[in-house]
Design an enzyme around this catalytic site. Sequence first.
Site, PDB file in Angstrom:
ATOM      1  CB  THR A  88      -0.952   0.029   1.219  1.00 14.12           C
ATOM      2  OG1 THR A  88      -0.429  -0.807   2.230  1.00 14.12           O
ATOM      3  CG2 THR A  88      -2.321  -0.444   0.880  1.00 14.12           C
TER       4      THR A  88
ATOM      5  NE  ARG B 169       5.793   1.619   4.721  1.00 15.80           N
ATOM      6  CZ  ARG B 169       4.666   2.060   5.236  1.00 15.80           C
ATOM      7  NH1 ARG B 169       4.012   1.327   6.108  1.00 15.80           N
ATOM      8  NH2 ARG B 169       4.182   3.220   4.883  1.00 15.80           N
TER       9      ARG B 169
ATOM     10  CB  SER C  80       4.572   4.815   7.724  1.00 12.20           C
ATOM     11  OG  SER C  80       3.478   5.445   8.314  1.00 12.20           O
TER      12      SER C  80
ATOM     13  CE  LYS D 271       4.446   7.722   0.156  1.00 16.15           C
ATOM     14  NZ  LYS D 271       3.094   7.972   0.656  1.00 16.15           N
TER      15      LYS D 271
ATOM     16  CG  ASP E  62       5.012   8.750   7.151  1.00 20.87           C
ATOM     17  OD1 ASP E  62       4.352   8.385   8.143  1.00 20.87           O
ATOM     18  OD2 ASP E  62       4.616   8.584   5.983  1.00 20.87           O
TER      19      ASP E  62
ATOM     20  CG  ASP F 173       1.284   9.368   6.704  1.00 25.43           C
ATOM     21  OD1 ASP F 173       1.534   8.897   7.834  1.00 25.43           O
ATOM     22  OD2 ASP F 173       1.413   8.710   5.641  1.00 25.43           O
TER      23      ASP F 173
ATOM     24  CB  THR G 296      -6.928  -0.357   2.848  1.00 26.61           C
ATOM     25  OG1 THR G 296      -8.051  -0.714   3.632  1.00 26.61           O
ATOM     26  CG2 THR G 296      -5.788   0.068   3.755  1.00 26.61           C
TER      27      THR G 296
ATOM     28  CD  GLU H 242      -6.363   4.775   4.411  1.00 20.76           C
ATOM     29  OE1 GLU H 242      -6.538   3.609   4.041  1.00 20.76           O
ATOM     30  OE2 GLU H 242      -5.251   5.307   4.456  1.00 20.76           O
ATOM     31  CD  GLU H 243      -8.745   1.273   9.631  1.00 19.36           C
ATOM     32  OE1 GLU H 243      -8.365   1.147  10.803  1.00 19.36           O
ATOM     33  OE2 GLU H 243      -8.041   0.996   8.634  1.00 19.36           O
ATOM     34  CB  SER H 244      -5.177   3.041   9.482  1.00 19.74           C
ATOM     35  OG  SER H 244      -5.236   3.748   8.237  1.00 19.74           O
TER      36      SER H 244
ATOM     37  CE  LYS I  20      -1.825   7.524   6.561  1.00 20.07           C
ATOM     38  NZ  LYS I  20      -1.561   6.601   5.451  1.00 20.07           N
TER      39      LYS I  20
ATOM     40  NE  ARG J 102      -3.673  -3.260   9.112  1.00 19.54           N
ATOM     41  CZ  ARG J 102      -2.601  -3.080   9.883  1.00 19.54           C
ATOM     42  NH1 ARG J 102      -2.680  -3.284  11.184  1.00 19.54           N
ATOM     43  NH2 ARG J 102      -1.451  -2.710   9.375  1.00 19.54           N
TER      44      ARG J 102
HETATM   45  C1  VG1 Z   1      -1.999   0.508   6.807  1.00 15.36           C
HETATM   46  C2  VG1 Z   1      -3.361   1.099   7.057  1.00 15.36           C
HETATM   47  C3  VG1 Z   1      -3.812   1.870   5.837  1.00 15.36           C
HETATM   48  C4  VG1 Z   1      -2.767   2.937   5.494  1.00 15.36           C
HETATM   49  C5  VG1 Z   1      -1.417   2.286   5.329  1.00 15.36           C
HETATM   50  C6  VG1 Z   1      -0.317   3.303   5.114  1.00 15.36           C
HETATM   51  O1  VG1 Z   1      -2.050  -0.383   5.736  1.00 15.36           O
HETATM   52  O2  VG1 Z   1      -4.290   0.090   7.370  1.00 15.36           O
HETATM   53  O3  VG1 Z   1      -5.068   2.441   6.079  1.00 15.36           O
HETATM   54  O4  VG1 Z   1      -3.114   3.611   4.322  1.00 15.36           O
HETATM   55  O5  VG1 Z   1      -1.081   1.550   6.488  1.00 15.36           O
HETATM   56  O6  VG1 Z   1      -0.239   4.213   6.172  1.00 15.36           O
HETATM   57  P1  VG1 Z   1      -2.128  -1.973   5.952  1.00 15.36           P
HETATM   58  O7  VG1 Z   1      -2.068  -2.547   4.571  1.00 15.36           O
HETATM   59  O8  VG1 Z   1      -0.981  -2.321   6.837  1.00 15.36           O
HETATM   60  O9  VG1 Z   1      -3.436  -2.233   6.646  1.00 15.36           O
HETATM   61  V1  VG1 Z   1       1.210   4.977   6.519  1.00 15.36           V
HETATM   62  O10 VG1 Z   1       0.978   6.049   7.711  1.00 15.36           O
HETATM   63  O11 VG1 Z   1       2.049   3.657   6.988  1.00 15.36           O
HETATM   64  O12 VG1 Z   1       1.878   5.410   5.113  1.00 15.36           O
HETATM   65 CO    CO Z   2       2.571   7.216   8.041  1.00 15.16          CO
END
Ligand code: VG1
Ligand code: CO
Length: 538
Positions: A13, A17, A108, A121, A274, A276, A339, A358-360, A371, A491
């Site tokens: 996403t 990493r 992140s 990224k 980072d 966001d 997501t 996002e909920e995260s 974000k 999750r």
């Molecule tokens: C997680 C979150 C997702 C977010 C992503 C990147 O992804 O659930 O909502 O966009 O991190 O956030 P995943 O695939 O681990 O559920 V950031 O702040 O790490 O760039």
């Molecule tokens: Co981040």
Amino acid sequence: MNTSPFKGQKLGTSGLRKKVTEFQQPHYLENFTQSIFNSLDKFQGKTLVIGGDGRYYNKTAIQTILKIAAANGFGRALVGQNGLLSTPAASAVIRKHKAFGGIILSASHNPGGPDGDFGIKYNISNGGPAPEKVTDAIYEHSQKITEYHRTDAPDIDLSQLGKTQVGEMTVEIIDPVADYAELMEQLFDFEKIKALFQSGFTMRFDAMHAITGPYAKVILEDKLAAPAGSVMNGVPLEDFGGGHPDPNLTYASDLVDAMSDMNAPKFGAASDGDGDRNMILGQRFFVTPSDSLAILAANAHLVPGYKGGLAGIARSMPTSAAADRVAEALGINCFETPTGWKFFGNLLDADKVTLCGEESFGTGSNHVREKDGLWAVLFWLNILAVRQESVAKIVAEHWAKYGRNFYSRHDYEGVDAQQAQALMEKLSNKFSQLKGQIFGADIVDYCDDFSYTDPIDKSISKNQGLRIGFDDDSRIVFRLSGTGTEGATLRVYFELFEADVAKQNIDAQIVLADLINLAEELAEIKKYTGREKPSVIT
Ligand code: VG1
Ligand code: CO
């Protein structure tokens, strides 16, 4: 030129990493950077923005990337002083300076340090994460790369503002905070927020020894006159002080403790590695990110940058439908995306939406294409300055008006990847028989693997999470994380709507208990993960 066999990685996403030690392998970063450039077109002489969250290996990586960018023909690089740029600030810089794109070095919220994680990224010219079309191309190139180009130039001093050269490319070291702070001043009523602090209002912002420290100090303490010390853990450290820079109730425990006291500040917030993400707290009160998005939307007219109204709202699929209720009341569209922030890019560029979330712990708007943690904090401060009510009161009034979407996410971190995959497959197979079945008092309304068709470019993204919804609007979602670096992370997301005010002031885990038990019954989480309970409950 040096070459080496390189096993490219399908990008998750948020880019690539990996453990720092993987990035340190000979030619690894070089090959990946070259793969990014190989997937791009017509950037000769153009500007590339580079910066990162200050974690271990940030500066080393920047020196390497500069040399590869120069050899590939970029004309100019804008680099944050000392290699620093928060993710939203990088997005702001790309947009303001009309750069071709940007490279953000960050993993992140993942821990940093020599044994921690690193990440890279690529963001495109709108300031947002590369869409799947681009990340897929990077992956393809990384599979067949045979050489990279690197200018033979000495390392530059990243601490000195101003211009210097790497080969034919001009490098400009810029103040990492200035452009971002200027943008925030355009959006929010700084005078009103300043007056709020001058009237004795108190807050605590936890930068978690990550990137937002310098930003928060300049904006909150210097410009907005928040009392000195309002920003805690404000010095960025290469290993984040050994912590896990993830602003949630488990990892931001310093802040949670500070906000639990009888004499707690009125407002608390934290951001991630980072910059966001954001977590919002009142005195002894936690605002779920899903509620936060809905509340920002419902109060946007109080904020100068949004007083003209919202074009629409977008939220990721697992995020609660609280924002949908506000959108309905405002008579605007609410989009449900997979997501990951990259899915908001097209909607924002086409002016279909103004706010996204996002909920995260991710919230943002059309001001950048990422974000934005501090932005959300300033948005809340602006609302608090206008309404002069406590965080808890604002949230309670919101629930009373729109109803409460009880919400929780259970994470099982670092579990066996094959077992996690097996759990998802088994569950997915079961789904075909679930529709119409009755569990407790509820009938299964739908169960599917979420698939999304982008309304703008019509691209389709499949397998974005298993979801099961009931006739009373409650639901459970299962997903595997795309950002972890160790094993797999499962999750599980729970949501239940309650319109009755008398039933809104109950602990979410209690209200959601039936759904939580049902998730175990359907997915056999304990068996597959080998865990008795989640590692993080939000
Ligand atoms: C997680 C979150 C997702 C977010 C992503 C990147 O992804 O659930 O909502 O966009 O991190 O956030 P995943 O695939 O681990 O559920 V950031 O702040 O790490 O760039
Ligand atoms: Co981040």
